[in-house]
Design a protein around this motif. Structure first.
Motif, PDB file in Angstrom:
ATOM      1  N   THR A 135      14.746  29.203 -22.776  1.00 40.31           N
ATOM      2  CA  THR A 135      15.641  28.838 -23.872  1.00 40.31           C
ATOM      3  C   THR A 135      15.779  30.033 -24.813  1.00 40.31           C
ATOM      4  OG1 THR A 135      13.847  28.014 -25.279  1.00 40.31           O
ATOM      5  CG2 THR A 135      14.835  26.454 -23.729  1.00 40.31           C
ATOM      6  N   ASP A 136      16.625  29.879 -25.816  1.00 38.93           N
ATOM      7  CA  ASP A 136      16.773  30.951 -26.810  1.00 38.93           C
ATOM      8  C   ASP A 136      15.675  30.900 -27.873  1.00 38.93           C
ATOM      9  OD1 ASP A 136      17.481  28.655 -28.090  1.00 38.93           O
ATOM     10  OD2 ASP A 136      19.412  29.367 -28.829  1.00 38.93           O
ATOM     11  N   ASN A 137      14.678  30.018 -27.626  1.00 37.81           N
ATOM     12  CA  ASN A 137      13.500  29.910 -28.503  1.00 37.81           C
ATOM     13  C   ASN A 137      13.863  29.438 -29.909  1.00 37.81           C
ATOM     14  OD1 ASN A 137      10.706  29.998 -28.416  1.00 37.81           O
ATOM     15  ND2 ASN A 137      10.586  31.971 -29.423  1.00 37.81           N
ATOM     16  N   THR A 138      14.989  28.696 -30.012  1.00 38.74           N
ATOM     17  CA  THR A 138      15.356  28.092 -31.292  1.00 38.74           C
ATOM     18  C   THR A 138      15.478  26.584 -31.108  1.00 38.74           C
ATOM     19  OG1 THR A 138      17.755  28.268 -30.921  1.00 38.74           O
ATOM     20  CG2 THR A 138      16.634  30.164 -31.939  1.00 38.74           C
ATOM     21  N   LEU A 139      15.199  25.854 -32.172  1.00 39.97           N
ATOM     22  CA  LEU A 139      15.257  24.393 -32.102  1.00 39.97           C
ATOM     23  C   LEU A 139      16.678  23.926 -31.812  1.00 39.97           C
ATOM     24  CD1 LEU A 139      13.631  21.789 -32.453  1.00 39.97           C
ATOM     25  CD2 LEU A 139      14.164  21.863 -34.883  1.00 39.97           C
ATOM     26  N   HIS A 140      17.661  24.534 -32.468  1.00 40.82           N
ATOM     27  CA  HIS A 140      19.057  24.133 -32.259  1.00 40.82           C
ATOM     28  C   HIS A 140      19.495  24.395 -30.820  1.00 40.82           C
ATOM     29  CE1 HIS A 140      23.288  23.473 -33.134  1.00 40.82           C
ATOM     30  NE2 HIS A 140      23.552  24.641 -32.556  1.00 40.82           N
ATOM     31  N   GLY A 141      19.146  25.563 -30.289  1.00 44.15           N
ATOM     32  CA  GLY A 141      19.543  25.904 -28.926  1.00 44.15           C
ATOM     33  C   GLY A 141      18.911  24.981 -27.899  1.00 44.15           C
ATOM     34  N   THR A 142      17.645  24.627 -28.088  1.00 44.01           N
ATOM     35  CA  THR A 142      16.956  23.737 -27.145  1.00 44.01           C
ATOM     36  C   THR A 142      17.518  22.324 -27.230  1.00 44.01           C
ATOM     37  OG1 THR A 142      14.974  25.083 -27.413  1.00 44.01           O
ATOM     38  CG2 THR A 142      14.697  22.936 -26.402  1.00 44.01           C
ATOM     39  N   GLN A 143      17.838  21.862 -28.430  1.00 44.91           N
ATOM     40  CA  GLN A 143      18.462  20.543 -28.570  1.00 44.91           C
ATOM     41  C   GLN A 143      19.815  20.511 -27.868  1.00 44.91           C
ATOM     42  OE1 GLN A 143      18.408  20.196 -32.847  1.00 44.91           O
ATOM     43  NE2 GLN A 143      16.501  19.008 -32.865  1.00 44.91           N
ATOM     44  N   ALA A 144      20.557  21.612 -27.978  1.00 44.80           N
ATOM     45  CA  ALA A 144      21.857  21.691 -27.298  1.00 44.80           C
ATOM     46  C   ALA A 144      21.679  21.653 -25.788  1.00 44.80           C
ATOM     47  CB  ALA A 144      22.589  22.974 -27.714  1.00 44.80           C
ATOM     48  N   LYS A 145      20.641  22.345 -25.286  1.00 47.96           N
ATOM     49  CA  LYS A 145      20.395  22.355 -23.838  1.00 47.96           C
ATOM     50  C   LYS A 145      19.967  20.981 -23.356  1.00 47.96           C
ATOM     51  CE  LYS A 145      18.562  25.326 -20.264  1.00 47.96           C
ATOM     52  NZ  LYS A 145      17.985  26.639 -19.968  1.00 47.96           N
ATOM     53  N   LEU A 146      19.167  20.269 -24.150  1.00 44.92           N
ATOM     54  CA  LEU A 146      18.785  18.900 -23.792  1.00 44.92           C
ATOM     55  C   LEU A 146      20.012  18.002 -23.766  1.00 44.92           C
ATOM     56  CD1 LEU A 146      16.546  16.863 -23.188  1.00 44.92           C
ATOM     57  CD2 LEU A 146      16.284  16.517 -25.647  1.00 44.92           C
TER      58      LEU A 146
END
Length: 449
Positions: A135-146
């Protein structure tokens, strides 16, 4: 009677309509026009069915009894005509059916190839995305990937699963149709067999397996990181606000200008600060522990965290050193100021009697005296000699007083302290007091002589 059934012509028209509905509209015919019905049937039969006109419409319509044999012969002509037509139609129908089946099979083959290519291409593009566990190691990016993965599970995968099932069904159906048509079995192009599709799908599900669990673990890790980062920021802000100006306070030389009471007040204040410093030890340890956990969890802004943590730890060590140095300096200063204070106190004790003696001596020496006898003069001279005898002791006392002031001043200079005024006495030492007394003694001695 057989011929009566054909007398109104509707029977002939019905035969034609039954086999060739395109030649006439039977619904428009009526019994009221037998001649018209007969002529219509005979004309159509002759023109379109190659049946010669063996009967006369008027004769059949007007005769009481027509020749049944002739009618039967004519009717049999219809049978033979329709029988030949039916065989041709059946043969054509069979040919058309075979051609239609072949065309449908070809269409099914082409559709299979298209669907197989589309499904395999989708799997080829989707599988690397599922295999990528970064992931991009950010909370927003991981939430988007989920969110993308859940959209894949809800919207993208189900239609593709139906497409896979349709491919398997169509393949089996096509092979059955070809077998029934005595055609060779269908062999898809290389890489598009059902086995290839099944293997590709298994690879997709293998890549998908654990993807959501990994994403959820990653999300929990990043949520923990976000919480720790905010906690680290909050504790650092509190600590930095508390420590602001502390180094300047600890390096201050304010105690060098203080009296003993003020110095003791500073010492008590410093003891309170040391207690406060010890209480903040736990916060600094928490900041270091949070920074360590952020390092372990792989926080993306760890460089900034480490830098700030190192600054706080360095400052904390500096505060500890300065606190110890200031405590030693205050203790030494208090000891020295106590020494100076004792000198000031002793000065006050000695200076006041000496000044009183000095003032009295001045008054006695300048005081006018009236004498009437020689004995009075002798008495005054004796008293004057006794006074002069005390001058040595007074001089020694004066030197002791001056020495007290000098010692206090020298002690301040040697220890870098500011020399302050004597809190116990306002009396200033007179450097020329001895010379003044001697002058007055000389004058009085002259007068006495």
């Amino acid at each position: 009677i057989f011929y009566l059934s054909f007398k109104d012509g509707l029977a002939f028209c019905a035969l034609i309509h039954r086999h060739r509905p395109d030649l006439l509209d039977y619904s428009k015919l009526t019994k009221d026009d037998p001649l018209g019905n007969l002529n219509l049937a005979f004309d159509i039969a002759e023109k379109h069915l190659d049946i010669p006109k063996m009967l006369d419409a008027e004769e059949i319509n007007n005769s009481i009894k027509a020749d049944e044999k002739v009618v039967m012969t004519y009717v049999s002509s219809y049978y033979h005509a329709f029988s030949t037509t039916r065989k041709a139609e059946q043969a054509a129908s069979r040919i058309c059916k075979v051609l239609s089946v072949n065309q449908e099979n070809e269409q099914m083959m082409a559709e299979y190839e298209r669907l197989a290519s589309d499904l395999l291409e989708w799997i080829r593009k989707t599988k690397p995305w599922l295999e990528n566990r970064a992931t991009d190691n950010t909370l927003h990016g991981t939430q988007a990937k989920l969110g993308e993965f859940r959209d894949y599970c809800r919207s993208q995968k189900p239609p593709r699963l139906s497409q896979k099932a349709k491919l398997e069904t169509d393949f089996n159906t096509l092979q059955t149709r070809l077998r029934l048509s005595n055609r060779p079995a269908f062999t898809p192009t290389e890489g598009k067999l059902i086995a290839n599709i099944v293997d590709a799908w298994k690879g997709l599900e293998l890549a998908e397996k654990g993807f959501e669990d990994w994403l959820l673990r990653e999300l929990r890790r990043l949520e923990r990181l976000d919480h720790l980062a905010k906690k680290f920021q909050h504790k650092c802000n509190i600590h930095e606000e508390w420590s602001y100006g502390k180094i300047d306070l600890l390096t201050s030389s304010d105690f060098k200008r203080c009296s003993l009471n003020d110095l003791r007040a500073l010492s008590r204040k410093h003891l309170a600060f040391e207690s406060d410093l010890a209480a903040h030890q736990d916060r600094v340890e928490q900041i270091a522990a949070i920074a360590q956990e952020l390092n372990v969890l792989g926080y993306d802004q760890i460089a900034m965290v480490n830098q700030r943590c190192q600054q706080i730890c360095n400052e904390w060590d500096q505060l500890g050193d300065l606190t110890h140095k200031r405590r030693v300096a205050l203790t030494d200063a208090e000891r020295i100021v106590e020494r100076i204070d004792s000198l000031f106190l002793e000065y006050a004790k000695k200076a006041s009697p000496y000044v009183n003696w000095l003032d009295g001596a001045r008054e006695d020496l300048v005081d006018m005296f009236f004498i009437h006898t020689l004995d009075e003069i002798r008495g005054l001279i004796e008293a004057h000699h006794q006074f002069k005898a005390t001058l040595g002791e007074a001089g020694a006392e004066y030197k002791n007083i001056i020495r007290l002031v000098s010692d206090a001043r020298q002690t301040c200079q040697e220890n870098g302290l500011e020399f302050i005024s004597n809190p116990y006495s306002n009396i200033q030492p007179e450097v020329n007091s001895k010379a003044t007394i001697l002058f007055f003694i000389f004058l009085k001695s002259q007068k006495l002589r």
